[in-house]
Write a protein that holds these residues in place. Structure first.
Motif, PDB file in Angstrom:
ATOM      1  N   ALA A  57      45.916  40.313  42.185  1.00  0.00           N
ATOM      2  CA  ALA A  57      47.114  41.190  41.806  1.00  0.00           C
ATOM      3  C   ALA A  57      46.666  42.314  41.014  1.00  0.00           C
ATOM      4  O   ALA A  57      47.290  43.259  40.842  1.00  0.00           O
ATOM      5  CB  ALA A  57      47.885  40.305  40.469  1.00  0.00           C
ATOM      6  N   ARG A  58      45.403  42.261  40.327  1.00  0.00           N
ATOM      7  CA  ARG A  58      44.727  43.431  39.752  1.00  0.00           C
ATOM      8  C   ARG A  58      44.616  44.673  40.535  1.00  0.00           C
ATOM      9  O   ARG A  58      44.526  45.877  40.065  1.00  0.00           O
ATOM     10  CB  ARG A  58      43.467  43.128  39.052  1.00  0.00           C
ATOM     11  N   PHE A  59      44.917  44.316  42.075  1.00  0.00           N
ATOM     12  CA  PHE A  59      44.683  45.697  42.953  1.00  0.00           C
ATOM     13  C   PHE A  59      46.077  45.808  43.484  1.00  0.00           C
ATOM     14  O   PHE A  59      46.174  46.835  44.332  1.00  0.00           O
ATOM     15  CB  PHE A  59      43.643  45.139  44.220  1.00  0.00           C
ATOM     16  N   PRO A 110      41.407  55.952  39.293  1.00  0.00           N
ATOM     17  CA  PRO A 110      40.353  55.022  39.398  1.00  0.00           C
ATOM     18  C   PRO A 110      39.457  55.578  40.613  1.00  0.00           C
ATOM     19  O   PRO A 110      39.702  56.077  41.596  1.00  0.00           O
ATOM     20  CB  PRO A 110      41.158  53.711  39.890  1.00  0.00           C
ATOM     21  N   ILE A 111      38.240  54.940  40.344  1.00  0.00           N
ATOM     22  CA  ILE A 111      37.181  55.142  41.306  1.00  0.00           C
ATOM     23  C   ILE A 111      37.749  54.743  42.796  1.00  0.00           C
ATOM     24  O   ILE A 111      37.626  55.257  43.760  1.00  0.00           O
ATOM     25  CB  ILE A 111      35.915  54.539  40.987  1.00  0.00           C
ATOM     26  N   PRO A 165      31.232  50.618  49.667  1.00  0.00           N
ATOM     27  CA  PRO A 165      31.473  50.087  48.410  1.00  0.00           C
ATOM     28  C   PRO A 165      32.596  50.785  47.658  1.00  0.00           C
ATOM     29  O   PRO A 165      32.971  51.994  47.939  1.00  0.00           O
ATOM     30  CB  PRO A 165      29.843  50.577  47.861  1.00  0.00           C
ATOM     31  N   GLY A 166      33.040  50.049  46.971  1.00  0.00           N
ATOM     32  CA  GLY A 166      34.131  50.526  45.871  1.00  0.00           C
ATOM     33  C   GLY A 166      33.852  51.537  44.798  1.00  0.00           C
ATOM     34  O   GLY A 166      34.510  51.928  44.257  1.00  0.00           O
ATOM     35  N   GLY A 193      32.741  43.238  34.759  1.00  0.00           N
ATOM     36  CA  GLY A 193      34.490  43.916  34.970  1.00  0.00           C
ATOM     37  C   GLY A 193      34.495  44.384  36.267  1.00  0.00           C
ATOM     38  O   GLY A 193      33.542  44.532  37.253  1.00  0.00           O
ATOM     39  N   ASP A 194      35.765  45.098  36.678  1.00  0.00           N
ATOM     40  CA  ASP A 194      36.019  45.806  37.926  1.00  0.00           C
ATOM     41  C   ASP A 194      35.586  47.222  37.880  1.00  0.00           C
ATOM     42  O   ASP A 194      36.523  48.017  37.657  1.00  0.00           O
ATOM     43  CB  ASP A 194      37.506  45.571  38.338  1.00  0.00           C
ATOM     44  N   LYS A 195      34.401  47.648  38.388  1.00  0.00           N
ATOM     45  CA  LYS A 195      33.800  49.066  38.411  1.00  0.00           C
ATOM     46  C   LYS A 195      34.770  49.831  39.146  1.00  0.00           C
ATOM     47  O   LYS A 195      35.264  50.889  38.700  1.00  0.00           O
ATOM     48  CB  LYS A 195      32.496  49.096  38.713  1.00  0.00           C
TER      49      LYS A 195
END
Length: 204
Positions: free
Chosen positions: A56-58, A31-32, A99-100, A20-22
């Motif tokens: 789109a998730r961002f 959100p991180i 890094p995200g 998934g999107d950490k």
């Protein structure tokens, strides 16, 4: 505000956290990725998110989402390349990658990396803490984009440190008290630590 493009590398597979999107996992109610954005936004003239799949998730973050231009999951170097190409199109001379999943980046990250570049005349400047070099947190000239594309496509280079090692580079060290500013959320157990740090910061 300078013209450096900040590129948040959010394309990791997060295997150690079940996929998934950490960066979308929340700490201290946000959100991180939002923490990372808040750290970098005052430092960079522009920000972009590097991620593959449906952008789109961002959309809630209001930033351009740039996907890898190298096929397959080629890792952080592909994200750096995407940032260089996007930055070049926008007139940026340098890209700052991060890094995200690093929510506590230092407020003087770009200024200290730029100062080291000016002082040493080296090509790539990398962040470090506690003797550990964080190769994905670095200041890159967009002029290296063709070299990087060749390394990724023709040479199948995937190691960030190996590519950096091809050029004159310098390392800038940050203190790790009261916490390491490059602490990253790698595993589920890191979330509690990150949550605690974020809550402490919000109270200070």
């Amino acid at each position: 505000m300078n013209d450096c493009l900040g590129v948040i590398l959010a394309g990791g597979l997060a295997r150690r956290m079940g996929g998934g999107d950490k960066p979308l996992v929340e700490i201290a109610g946000r959100p991180i990725l939002q923490h990372v954005i808040d750290r970098l936004k005052p430092q960079c003239g522009r920000l972009a998110i590097n991620a593959n799949g449906d952008p789109a998730r961002f959309s809630a973050f209001g930033l351009p989402v740039i996907c890898d231009s190298v096929e397959g999951f080629a890792g952080p170097l592909a994200g750096v390349l995407a940032g260089m190409e996007f930055g070049a199109a926008k007139g940026a001379a340098h890209v700052l990658s991060a890094p995200g999943d690093t929510p506590f980046l230092p407020a003087d990250l770009l200024s200290r990396l730029e100062a080291a570049r000016s002082r040493t005349g080296t090509v790539i400047i990398v962040a470090a803490s506690k003797g550990r070099t964080h190769h994905a947190v670095a200041l890159w000239p967009v002029a290296l984009r063709e070299d990087l594309r060749r390394a990724l496509v023709a040479e199948d280079e995937r190691k960030v440190s190996a590519f950096i090692g091809r050029y004159a580079n310098a390392v800038v060290e940050w203190p790790t008290e009261p916490y390491d500013p490059f602490f990253n959320v790698n595993q589920a157990e890191d979330l509690a630590r990150a949550d605690a740090i974020a809550k402490d910061e919000s109270r200070s």
